[in-house]
Design an enzyme around this catalytic site. Structure first.
Site, PDB file in Angstrom:
ATOM      1  N   ASP A  14      -0.212   5.078   1.008  1.00 55.68           N
ATOM      2  CA  ASP A  14      -0.410   5.967   2.154  1.00 55.68           C
ATOM      3  C   ASP A  14      -0.459   5.168   3.447  1.00 55.68           C
ATOM      4  OD1 ASP A  14      -0.821   8.677   0.915  1.00 55.68           O
ATOM      5  OD2 ASP A  14      -2.345   7.551  -0.173  1.00 55.68           O
ATOM      6  N   LYS A  35      -9.759  -2.253  -3.060  1.00 58.43           N
ATOM      7  CA  LYS A  35      -9.692  -2.892  -1.749  1.00 58.43           C
ATOM      8  C   LYS A  35     -10.912  -2.522  -0.915  1.00 58.43           C
ATOM      9  CE  LYS A  35      -5.829  -0.795  -0.906  1.00 58.43           C
ATOM     10  NZ  LYS A  35      -4.664  -0.268  -0.191  1.00 58.43           N
ATOM     11  N   ASP A  59       0.851  -1.176   0.000  1.00 58.51           N
ATOM     12  CA  ASP A  59       0.000   0.000   0.000  1.00 58.51           C
ATOM     13  C   ASP A  59       0.895   1.236   0.000  1.00 58.51           C
ATOM     14  OD1 ASP A  59      -2.412   1.418   0.133  1.00 58.51           O
ATOM     15  OD2 ASP A  59      -2.296   1.549   2.313  1.00 58.51           O
ATOM     16  N   ASP A  67      -1.436  -1.013   5.947  1.00 54.19           N
ATOM     17  CA  ASP A  67      -1.589  -0.389   7.262  1.00 54.19           C
ATOM     18  C   ASP A  67      -2.999  -0.519   7.811  1.00 54.19           C
ATOM     19  OD1 ASP A  67      -2.544   1.518   5.257  1.00 54.19           O
ATOM     20  OD2 ASP A  67      -2.747   2.925   6.942  1.00 54.19           O
TER      21      ASP A  67
END
Length: 259
Positions: A15, A184, A13, A209
């Protein structure tokens, strides 16, 4: 078996893993450089459909992270890939920015507001009542409803902004039609990413995250999953989920030695 054994390809990922508020997170540049030096196949994933891969590569570069644009996979690209497989050469009415419209054009789609095959909803900073009304009427007339991702809000300096999921809910409430979300936590986004780099689930790992998007989608796609604590999910929240990642680490720098 050590954590890194058998991993040939990596998905990560963006960010909360590589960057936070335009600043590179510790270890991110080193991790990506290690992937390049070892000739490992990888993609940087994001649910953001606003920007093209070139835009995002430039954004990462400004933060000190060099990623070639061909190594970035967005929900817009995944949506265009999905539609090109479902109905090659189809047509769509699009609410979104250049990241989405460019991806659909390159996939061979015609963008139109006249009897489109699909209404495709992406993220934009300027949702208009007129465009949403048009989308509602086209869905009522029979257009199939697709959305790039289900994120309800997006961040800004002033606070949360309504995002794709919120506007999709508005259209659903008006029409009764549920959208198909491609991004996602749909594992299809990971499968399309793996197809892009000719990876196999048994030898691919995902770094994210968020437990409720990155990790669950990775598990459903059959990947080894690593959760970093530099973004949304905190350590004390992990145990509350009925599924668990392969490993939880403080940040992506803790995974450099696995490459």
């Amino acid at each position: 078996m050590s954590d890194g054994n058998g991993i040939e390809c990596w998905l990560t990922d963006m960010d909360g893993v590589l960057v936070h508020e335009e600043h590179a997170l510790p270890g991110a540049a080193e991790f990506l450089q290690r992937l390049v030096d070892s000739s490992r196949r990888f993609l940087v994933l994001t649910n953001n459909s606003i920007f093209t891969p070139r835009d995002l590569a430039a954004r990462l570069s400004r933060s000190g992270i060099e990623v070639p644009e061909e190594s970035i996979w967005t929900s817009a690209l995944a949506t265009a890939d999905f539609l090109a497989r479902q109905l090659p050469g189809g047509s769509a009415y699009v609410i979104g920015e250049s990241g989405l419209t460019t991806a659909l054009h390159e996939a061979g789609y015609i963008l139109t507001d006249t009897d489109p095959d699909y209404v495709v909803l992406g993220e934009t900073r300027t949702y208009s009542f007129e465009a949403i009304t048009k989308a509602i009427r086209l869905v009522e007339a029979g257009a199939r409803f697709i959305a790039t991702n289900p994120d309800a809000t997006g961040p800004s300096k002033e606070g949360s902004l309504p995002a794709t999921g919120s506007v999709a809910a508005l259209i659903t409430r008006a029409t009764g039609a549920e959208p198909y979300f491609v991004g996602k936590p749909n594992p299809m986004m990971f499968r399309s990413a793996m197809n892009r780099i000719q990876a196999h689930s048994e030898t691919t790992a995902m770094i994210g995250d968020r437990m409720d998007t990155d990790v669950v989608a990775g598990i459903e796609a059959g990947l080894r999953t690593f959760l970093v604590l530099t973004g949304s999910t905190k350590r004390e929240q992990v145990r509350r989920f009925p599924f668990q990642p392969h490993r939880v680490v403080d940040g992506i720098g803790d995974l450099v030695d696995l490459i």
